[in-house]
Scaffold this motif. Structure first.
Motif, PDB file in Angstrom:
ATOM      1  N   THR A  98       0.569 -84.790 -12.879  1.00  0.00           N
ATOM      2  CA  THR A  98       0.547 -83.710 -14.451  1.00  0.00           C
ATOM      3  C   THR A  98       1.469 -82.828 -13.928  1.00  0.00           C
ATOM      4  OG1 THR A  98      -1.221 -82.013 -12.680  1.00  0.00           O
ATOM      5  CG2 THR A  98      -1.808 -83.329 -14.624  1.00  0.00           C
ATOM      6  N   THR A  99       2.946 -82.951 -13.199  1.00  0.00           N
ATOM      7  CA  THR A  99       4.325 -81.839 -13.060  1.00  0.00           C
ATOM      8  C   THR A  99       4.816 -82.058 -13.985  1.00  0.00           C
ATOM      9  OG1 THR A  99       3.909 -82.634 -10.271  1.00  0.00           O
ATOM     10  CG2 THR A  99       5.613 -82.114 -11.713  1.00  0.00           C
ATOM     11  N   VAL A 100       5.288 -81.419 -14.918  1.00  0.00           N
ATOM     12  CA  VAL A 100       6.452 -81.315 -15.624  1.00  0.00           C
ATOM     13  C   VAL A 100       7.610 -81.316 -14.891  1.00  0.00           C
ATOM     14  CG1 VAL A 100       7.202 -79.554 -17.638  1.00  0.00           C
ATOM     15  CG2 VAL A 100       4.368 -79.661 -17.313  1.00  0.00           C
ATOM     16  N   PHE A 101       8.757 -81.887 -15.270  1.00  0.00           N
ATOM     17  CA  PHE A 101       9.759 -82.556 -15.221  1.00  0.00           C
ATOM     18  C   PHE A 101      10.687 -82.352 -16.386  1.00  0.00           C
ATOM     19  CE2 PHE A 101       8.008 -85.455 -13.070  1.00  0.00           C
ATOM     20  CZ  PHE A 101       8.309 -85.182 -11.465  1.00  0.00           C
ATOM     21  N   LYS A 102      11.891 -81.289 -16.320  1.00  0.00           N
ATOM     22  CA  LYS A 102      12.843 -80.448 -17.010  1.00  0.00           C
ATOM     23  C   LYS A 102      13.748 -81.191 -16.497  1.00  0.00           C
ATOM     24  CE  LYS A 102       9.846 -76.133 -18.459  1.00  0.00           C
ATOM     25  NZ  LYS A 102      10.334 -75.160 -18.205  1.00  0.00           N
ATOM     26  N   ASP A 103      14.954 -81.406 -17.796  1.00  0.00           N
ATOM     27  CA  ASP A 103      15.876 -82.075 -17.606  1.00  0.00           C
ATOM     28  C   ASP A 103      16.430 -82.730 -16.680  1.00  0.00           C
ATOM     29  OD1 ASP A 103      17.162 -79.545 -19.360  1.00  0.00           O
ATOM     30  OD2 ASP A 103      17.168 -77.951 -17.316  1.00  0.00           O
ATOM     31  N   GLY A 104      15.400 -84.046 -16.999  1.00  0.00           N
ATOM     32  CA  GLY A 104      15.010 -85.182 -16.357  1.00  0.00           C
ATOM     33  C   GLY A 104      13.972 -85.772 -16.131  1.00  0.00           C
ATOM     34  N   LEU A 105      14.167 -86.766 -15.659  1.00  0.00           N
ATOM     35  CA  LEU A 105      12.454 -87.605 -15.661  1.00  0.00           C
ATOM     36  C   LEU A 105      12.492 -88.139 -13.917  1.00  0.00           C
ATOM     37  CD1 LEU A 105      13.270 -90.240 -18.294  1.00  0.00           C
ATOM     38  CD2 LEU A 105      12.307 -88.321 -18.023  1.00  0.00           C
ATOM     39  N   VAL A 106      11.046 -87.986 -13.563  1.00  0.00           N
ATOM     40  CA  VAL A 106      10.941 -88.752 -12.504  1.00  0.00           C
ATOM     41  C   VAL A 106      11.729 -89.132 -11.641  1.00  0.00           C
ATOM     42  CG1 VAL A 106       8.569 -90.096 -12.965  1.00  0.00           C
ATOM     43  CG2 VAL A 106       8.871 -88.606 -10.675  1.00  0.00           C
ATOM     44  N   GLY A 107      12.387 -90.859 -11.962  1.00  0.00           N
ATOM     45  CA  GLY A 107      12.891 -91.873 -11.796  1.00  0.00           C
ATOM     46  C   GLY A 107      14.194 -90.755 -11.176  1.00  0.00           C
ATOM     47  N   ALA A 108      14.500 -90.179 -11.673  1.00  0.00           N
ATOM     48  CA  ALA A 108      15.512 -88.890 -10.647  1.00  0.00           C
ATOM     49  C   ALA A 108      15.569 -88.732 -10.231  1.00  0.00           C
ATOM     50  CB  ALA A 108      16.077 -88.661 -11.882  1.00  0.00           C
ATOM     51  N   LEU A 109      14.378 -88.339  -9.105  1.00  0.00           N
ATOM     52  CA  LEU A 109      14.800 -87.561  -7.768  1.00  0.00           C
ATOM     53  C   LEU A 109      15.221 -88.477  -6.800  1.00  0.00           C
ATOM     54  CD1 LEU A 109      11.186 -86.625  -8.047  1.00  0.00           C
ATOM     55  CD2 LEU A 109      12.654 -85.293  -8.428  1.00  0.00           C
ATOM     56  N   ALA A 110      16.203 -87.724  -5.728  1.00  0.00           N
ATOM     57  CA  ALA A 110      16.837 -88.299  -5.082  1.00  0.00           C
ATOM     58  C   ALA A 110      17.035 -87.961  -4.044  1.00  0.00           C
ATOM     59  CB  ALA A 110      18.439 -89.970  -5.979  1.00  0.00           C
ATOM     60  N   ASN A 111      17.812 -87.811  -2.746  1.00  0.00           N
ATOM     61  CA  ASN A 111      18.333 -87.246  -2.307  1.00  0.00           C
ATOM     62  C   ASN A 111      19.918 -86.792  -3.222  1.00  0.00           C
ATOM     63  OD1 ASN A 111      17.511 -87.530  -0.154  1.00  0.00           O
ATOM     64  ND2 ASN A 111      17.896 -89.138   0.805  1.00  0.00           N
ATOM     65  N   GLY A 112      20.117 -85.523  -2.332  1.00  0.00           N
ATOM     66  CA  GLY A 112      20.875 -85.270  -3.410  1.00  0.00           C
ATOM     67  C   GLY A 112      21.116 -84.457  -4.619  1.00  0.00           C
ATOM     68  N   ARG A 113      20.406 -84.578  -5.382  1.00  0.00           N
ATOM     69  CA  ARG A 113      20.123 -83.934  -6.416  1.00  0.00           C
ATOM     70  C   ARG A 113      19.138 -82.164  -5.742  1.00  0.00           C
ATOM     71  NH1 ARG A 113      19.613 -87.085 -11.081  1.00  0.00           N
ATOM     72  NH2 ARG A 113      20.166 -84.768 -12.652  1.00  0.00           N
ATOM     73  N   ILE A 114      19.814 -81.644  -6.888  1.00  0.00           N
ATOM     74  CA  ILE A 114      19.793 -80.324  -6.603  1.00  0.00           C
ATOM     75  C   ILE A 114      18.149 -79.882  -7.661  1.00  0.00           C
ATOM     76  CG2 ILE A 114      19.980 -77.422  -6.569  1.00  0.00           C
ATOM     77  CD1 ILE A 114      22.839 -78.924  -6.130  1.00  0.00           C
ATOM     78  N   VAL A 115      17.466 -78.762  -7.376  1.00  0.00           N
ATOM     79  CA  VAL A 115      16.300 -79.044  -8.146  1.00  0.00           C
ATOM     80  C   VAL A 115      15.229 -77.779  -7.648  1.00  0.00           C
ATOM     81  CG1 VAL A 115      15.634 -81.884  -8.240  1.00  0.00           C
ATOM     82  CG2 VAL A 115      14.424 -79.907  -6.804  1.00  0.00           C
ATOM     83  N   GLU A 116      14.804 -77.330  -8.729  1.00  0.00           N
ATOM     84  CA  GLU A 116      13.977 -75.860  -8.525  1.00  0.00           C
ATOM     85  C   GLU A 116      11.832 -76.437  -9.299  1.00  0.00           C
ATOM     86  OE1 GLU A 116      13.071 -71.887 -10.952  1.00  0.00           O
ATOM     87  OE2 GLU A 116      15.220 -72.211 -10.447  1.00  0.00           O
ATOM     88  N   VAL A 117      11.802 -75.914  -7.876  1.00  0.00           N
ATOM     89  CA  VAL A 117      10.232 -76.853  -8.305  1.00  0.00           C
ATOM     90  C   VAL A 117       9.576 -75.287  -8.071  1.00  0.00           C
ATOM     91  CG1 VAL A 117       8.398 -77.376  -6.845  1.00  0.00           C
ATOM     92  CG2 VAL A 117      11.370 -78.857  -6.388  1.00  0.00           C
ATOM     93  N   HIS A 118       8.603 -75.659  -8.729  1.00  0.00           N
ATOM     94  CA  HIS A 118       7.335 -73.947  -9.102  1.00  0.00           C
ATOM     95  C   HIS A 118       6.285 -75.817  -8.664  1.00  0.00           C
ATOM     96  CE1 HIS A 118       9.476 -70.773 -11.152  1.00  0.00           C
ATOM     97  NE2 HIS A 118      10.464 -71.828 -10.805  1.00  0.00           N
TER      98      HIS A 118
END
Length: 615
Positions: free
Chosen positions: A578-598
């Motif tokens: 149920t996690t909502v992803f903005k400006d990217g998809l779950v597959g884009a998660l990787a070391n080095g990416r910058i994200v904000e998590v709530h």
């Protein structure tokens, strides 16, 4: 000592060393008083002077497995994340046998509304706060660049140490959101004028009515001279009375033989100059060695750092170090860039940086962008770190990395090219994905010498194998920055954020509110474009800070195993269906990416309800 690439990656969240933002002194140690019980192995109390993991009074501690809490209400601390630990904050830590942090508590000295201002500080909740003018112990500001930005009525959170007069010498002043902090009051200090019949006492000039308060520990009795933490959700009355809801007596509870590190201002110095108090704890320095001074230099109010062993209710010091010159305030910061606007405005682990006069090595200004790993040295000044040197990290490693620049030496046959400024080879493959800055599809045919691009990839045999190429216009990409706004001018439709002027207009989209909800101290995220050195906002999202059940963390992904197992700025994170992803998809998660998590925080794990990609 050179830091290898494993060290760089281990400190991706950032490795800031501001060797002296001041001590945690004069205030309580709170050892074992924040709900962690007796500290059997080691304890540290002082000021956050860096990150990567976390640095307290210049000493680096691994916080990768630490539990974190924020003690505004001493009767009910709030679970926190690594993003809750900020430069200049006062913290208390319980250590494991290997000196890693088991538990960390953020412990502000006072929270409340400014009632008066002077040329040297202000008064809040009956406590005098002094802004440090000592270059060895600067006051860190957030939501303001300095004292001149503050106003009577502002709500502030102050961390610092009590001097000989009882004033708080601030190590950090953070202006709070006026719409959500109006009735939050916290004061830490010494009990005076105790009246057990009327159930009142004083801290500074503040009268505390504790008749209806929960007093902790439950078996303790308030006495004159005790150090306490007081909290209320009722504002201080016009008569200067605080109706307390909780009062915690800050009694140290440390096992004999435990290692102790304390930082702060000397108090209650004995006549023989070998005994004193630091952070509310008795120190015996008869057998200590002294750095940057001698025993004769000890004086009440002098900033020092002490190492020693807990013995029979006091610290037997093995070393006392004086904090006394600008060298103690040098900044060394390692991490990935966020909030990039220009060479004079970006962040590393939430700390604004100005590198406009820095000496750059390993790259050029064109190679700066969000996600780029850098090492910075400089000094804290007026709300930002003024960098004197900036070094790019291009050493191979196993994680995904980000590099921007202009293409040169491109060979379409081999797929190899270089980026101006970097002494390394980049290689595209048949699986490389190409996009334009607006997200539309591009292709390998668009790759050519002179094109400005941003690449992501991983090293293999010293070559960066590119998984993604984004074409960037010469004017640069849009910017996204976040922080506490200040210098609001509703008439001019402008404010400052991270020392950058932001303007809005009728076309600006507001989320979670409108322009009328903007106020000094409000946290906002701005998306926009740079024009004439200012950010013209296309969108302003007002970040609500009145939802204590919602945790937030922002930074670089590290230790990525899967979408259900990774870290952001050191905080353990998991996602769900149920996690909502903005400006990217779950597959884009990787070391080095910058994200904000709530999300929601439970037992040290942040379960994400929303993940927004910031790069």
């Amino acid at each position: 000592m050179k830091l290898g690439i494993k060290g760089w990656i281990a400190t991706l969240a950032t490795g800031l060393v501001l060797a002296a933002c001041g001590g945690g002194g004069g205030g309580d140690s709170g050892v074992g008083s924040g709900g962690t019980g007796v500290a059997p192995n080691g304890f540290s109390s002082g000021t956050v002077t860096g990150f990567g993991s976390v640095i307290i009074d210049g000493v680096r501690f691994d916080d990768s497995s630490a539990s974190i809490e924020v003690e505004r209400n001493p009767a009910s601390p709030t679970a926190g994340t690594s993003s809750d630990i900020k430069l200049g904050m006062k913290v208390e830590t319980e250590l494991n046998p290997d000196d890693t942090i088991k538990h960390l508590t953020v412990a502000p000295e006072v929270i409340g509304r400014i009632s008066s201002l002077s040329g040297t500080g202000f008064v809040v909740a009956g406590q005098t706060v002094v802004i440090s003018t000592d270059p060895a112990t600067p006051t860190v500001f957030e939501g303001a660049t300095g004292l001149a930005d503050l106003a009577i009525g502002d709500i502030v959170e102050v961390h610092g140490a009590r001097d000989a007069s009882g004033a708080i010498v601030a190590t950090r002043v953070e202006r709070k959101d006026p719409t959500t902090s109006a009735t939050l009051v916290r004061v830490v200090g010494i009990v005076t004028a105790l009246d057990s019949t009327a159930k009142t006492f004083k801290i500074g000039t503040l009268t505390v009515d504790y008749g209806a308060a929960t007093v902790l520990p439950a078996t303790a009795t308030l006495t004159e001279g005790q150090r306490v933490a007081v909290w209320s959700n009722v504002a201080v009355s016009d008569a200067g009375v605080l109706t307390a809801k909780a009062v915690r007596i800050k009694n140290p509870s440390i096992a004999d033989g435990a290692k102790v590190r304390l930082g702060g201002l000397v108090a209650d110095l004995g006549t023989t100059n070998v005994t004193f108090k630091l952070a509310g704890v008795s120190v015996d320095a008869k057998t200590a060695t002294f750095e940057k001074g001698t025993v004769a230099d000890l004086a009440n109010g002098r900033a020092v750092r002490v190492e020693g062993t807990w013995t029979a209710g006091k610290v037997v010091a093995s070393k006392v170090k004086f904090v006394r010159d600008e060298g103690d305030a040098e900044v060394s910061l390692t991490g990935a860039i966020t909030d990039f606007v220009s060479v004079s405005s970006f962040k590393v682990r939430g700390v604004p940086v100005d590198a406009s006069t820095a000496t750059l090595s390993g790259g050029t200004v064109d190679n700066l962008a969000n996600g780029v790993l850098v090492k910075i040295e400089g000094a804290y000044d007026a709300g930002v770190v003024k960098a004197t040197s900036l070094t790019f990290s291009t050493t191979p490693d196993g994680g995904k990395r980000t590099f921007p620049g202009k293409v040169n030496s491109y060979n379409a046959t081999t797929g190899n090219f270089r980026l101006s400024g970097f002494d390394m080879i980049f290689h595209v493959t048949d699986t490389t994905v190409y996009t334009n800055a607006n997200g539309s599809a591009a292709s390998v045919d668009d790759l050519a010498n002179g094109k400005r691009i941003l690449v992501r990839g991983s090293f293999s045999a010293g070559v960066l194998v590119v998984s993604e190429v984004k074409f960037v216009p010469d004017a640069g990409m849009g910017v996204r920055l976040e922080g506490l706004l200040y210098a609001l001018d509703a008439t001019a439709k402008s404010f400052e954020l991270n020392a950058v002027v932001v303007t809005w207009n009728d076309a600006t989209v507001f989320e979670n509110g409108s322009a009328s909800d903007l106020a000094n101290g409000v946290k906002a995220e701005v998306t926009g474009t740079v024009s004439s050195g200012k950010v013209v906002a296309t969108k302003i999202e007002i970040k609500r800070s009145d939802l204590p059940t919602i945790a937030e963390v922002r930074g670089v992904i590290t230790d990525f195993v899967s979408a259900t197992d990774f870290k952001v700025a050191g905080q353990k994170v998991t996602t769900t269906d149920t996690t909502v992803f903005k400006d990217g998809l779950v597959g884009a998660l990787a070391n080095g990416r910058i994200v904000e998590v709530h999300g929601t925080l439970n037992a040290g794990l942040l379960t994400a309800t929303m993940v927004q990609f910031e790069d």
